[in-house]
Design a protein around this motif. Sequence first.
Motif, PDB file in Angstrom:
ATOM      1  N   PHE A 104      48.411 103.161 -55.880  1.00  0.00           N
ATOM      2  CA  PHE A 104      48.923 104.517 -55.750  1.00  0.00           C
ATOM      3  C   PHE A 104      49.186 105.191 -57.094  1.00  0.00           C
ATOM      4  O   PHE A 104      49.431 106.381 -57.142  1.00  0.00           O
ATOM      5  N   THR A 105      49.135 104.393 -58.165  1.00  0.00           N
ATOM      6  CA  THR A 105      49.318 105.027 -59.475  1.00  0.00           C
ATOM      7  C   THR A 105      47.998 105.155 -60.216  1.00  0.00           C
ATOM      8  O   THR A 105      47.908 105.846 -61.223  1.00  0.00           O
ATOM      9  N   MET A 106      46.963 104.484 -59.685  1.00  0.00           N
ATOM     10  CA  MET A 106      45.664 104.487 -60.339  1.00  0.00           C
ATOM     11  C   MET A 106      45.064 105.887 -60.367  1.00  0.00           C
ATOM     12  O   MET A 106      45.256 106.670 -59.450  1.00  0.00           O
ATOM     13  N   HIS A 107      44.300 106.141 -61.423  1.00  0.00           N
ATOM     14  CA  HIS A 107      43.666 107.455 -61.537  1.00  0.00           C
ATOM     15  C   HIS A 107      42.673 107.669 -60.393  1.00  0.00           C
ATOM     16  O   HIS A 107      41.798 106.842 -60.157  1.00  0.00           O
TER      17      HIS A 107
ATOM     18  N   ASP B 105      52.394  94.257 -56.536  1.00  0.00           N
ATOM     19  CA  ASP B 105      51.800  94.890 -57.726  1.00  0.00           C
ATOM     20  C   ASP B 105      50.494  95.632 -57.450  1.00  0.00           C
ATOM     21  O   ASP B 105      50.293  96.743 -57.936  1.00  0.00           O
TER      22      ASP B 105
ATOM     23  N   SER C 188      43.046 107.584 -57.143  1.00  0.00           N
ATOM     24  CA  SER C 188      43.175 106.918 -55.848  1.00  0.00           C
ATOM     25  C   SER C 188      43.729 107.846 -54.773  1.00  0.00           C
ATOM     26  O   SER C 188      43.325 107.782 -53.616  1.00  0.00           O
ATOM     27  N   VAL C 189      44.659 108.715 -55.166  1.00  0.00           N
ATOM     28  CA  VAL C 189      45.214 109.647 -54.187  1.00  0.00           C
ATOM     29  C   VAL C 189      44.109 110.589 -53.702  1.00  0.00           C
ATOM     30  O   VAL C 189      43.997 110.901 -52.517  1.00  0.00           O
TER      31      VAL C 189
ATOM     32  N   ARG D 103      51.141  98.868 -55.790  1.00  0.00           N
ATOM     33  CA  ARG D 103      51.688  99.831 -56.728  1.00  0.00           C
ATOM     34  C   ARG D 103      50.553 100.408 -57.582  1.00  0.00           C
ATOM     35  O   ARG D 103      50.477 101.601 -57.825  1.00  0.00           O
ATOM     36  N   LEU D 104      49.664  99.503 -58.000  1.00  0.00           N
ATOM     37  CA  LEU D 104      48.539  99.919 -58.836  1.00  0.00           C
ATOM     38  C   LEU D 104      47.663 100.943 -58.106  1.00  0.00           C
ATOM     39  O   LEU D 104      47.250 101.945 -58.675  1.00  0.00           O
TER      40      LEU D 104
END
Lengths: 315, 292
Positions: free
Chosen positions: A80-83, A74, A85-86, A77-78
């Motif tokens: 790479f989907t977090m605002h 989890d 982070s990329v 996953r968080l």
Amino acid sequence: MKNTAIISPSKAPARLNVKKKQHFRKTWRLHLMLLPAVLAALVFKYAPMPGIMMAFENFKPWLGITGSEWVGWDNFRLIFTMHGSVQVIWNTLIISVLKIIFGLAVPVTFALLLNEIRHMGLKRSIQTFVYLPHFMSWVILGGILLDVLSLEGIVNRLFTALHLEPVMFLGDASWFRTTVIVSDLWKEFGFSAIVFLAALSGINPELYEASEIDGAGRWKQTVYITLPSLLPIMVVVFTLSLGNMLNANFDQIYNLINPLVLEKGDIIDTFVFRNFQDGQYSLAAAVGLFKSAVGFVLISAGYYCAYKWTNYRVF
Amino acid sequence: MYYKNPSYKAFYYSNVTVLLLVSLLCILPMLHIFAVSLSGKSAAEANLVTFFPIGFNLESYAKTFENDNFIRAIQISVLRTVIGTALAMTVTVLAAFPLSRSSIDFKPRNLYVWFFLIIMIFDAGLIPHYLLNQKIGLVGSFWVYILPHLLNVWNIILMMNFFRALPKELDEAAIMDGASSFRILTSIYLPISMPAIATLSLFAMVGQWNNWFDGMLYMRSPDQWPLATLLQTIVVALDLSKTGINFEDLEMLSNRSVKAAQIFIAMLPILAVYPFLQRFFVKGIVLGSVKE
């Protein structure tokens, strides 16, 4: 080795044990010498490793690593989907890759130019000056850069004198990365040149003498003798530096960054540290583990390539 | 000879000029800060100072040294640098010697090599380290500045390579005379390894003196901070509320020339040792990185 062939199979293990004991009696002092380093490694390097598990947990300090809830992937996953982070990973890669490239090219060029200088006193004084910034911390240099690069600082005063627009080196998002890369280069290029200077002084002078008889000028000598002789050490330095791909240098960025440039300058390590301070232990540990895992692959690959191509061995 | 050629001569002199400018560029920022620290308050605030002090005075230094927080931070920095360097060098030299033996003379050598190689390529990360230090009671203790820095695998490797480059005949002769490993290390290896030891000591000293992060991470009270951490909070982070310094002193400390003086004080020990150890470290690094 000859003896082992004569010994009957049943007696061999006993004989080996005796040999082992004899070897230990001769070398126990060496084990003793290694003991402090081994203890330090066990306590401060190996013991924290199980703590990595918190990256797969919803870690609460009062529940401990064994008591916290298991959440599997989890946290990852968080991440790479977090605002944002990329963007953080991207920032890290841009800054570190450019540092790796310039961190190789500039020291090599500098070493080649310095090698041309035949006046030993002059050469040594230049070396004394250019190695110096390496020994200053990013706290000291951060303090100096904040002063020197500020809008009223000495650099912008020079710009004004030359009728150039003043630049907010550390406060303008479009300038921040450049400032970071150039200041890192400024700090390290001299010191990084040491290995290349050493390699240059190790080149056989007969090669140059022979080429001179053949009519080669200094430029041709540089291209056909000097550079090929430097190539192995360049390959080693480059492959080993690949391990730093996700290391954009926490010390530097943390001491130079400010809210104005956070979007362009935030790197993995500063991101981890901020989340840690906010008490987001698991998230920070997950990012840290991601970084360590990628680093592990890159460093191992780097060592392997350096060994394959140039026979370089760390130990 | 190529250097009698006129076009090479032209290159040579422009090269000398460029390199001199580059080396000046490396020290000018520090020189500027030094000039600001020695300048009067008004000249410093008005940005008039370049590389020579204007209105020379030592007030900034006097003010800094009057502050108890600074004195305490400097004491902690000196203490951690001296103790930390001495202990780390002991661990490094002791570990490098056995690893410099061949795996025939010392069979488990390669096992140890792997043991150290693993920690070099895999790191547990910030938070597991923090939690461990918390568990073993180092958080808030002076020893958190020393113990986690005892082991530096890179330094062990450099030292080991230096030992390996020494002539084998030396230890053969010593073994003939019945010297033990300890004796060989202390009476033969150490005296001739001074370039490498000076180099690595310089690295360890600089690392300890400059370390600001562990003070910030592990110390609850600013009274336990080393100079680098205090400097980081006052000069770089500009977060003065954390330092516990009273309000009147704070106003004084945020003055530009006083800040410059603090930066220069933090540079001073490095500037003092560096020239003496510099002549060693080129030799030390080179020999340490060469393999037979």
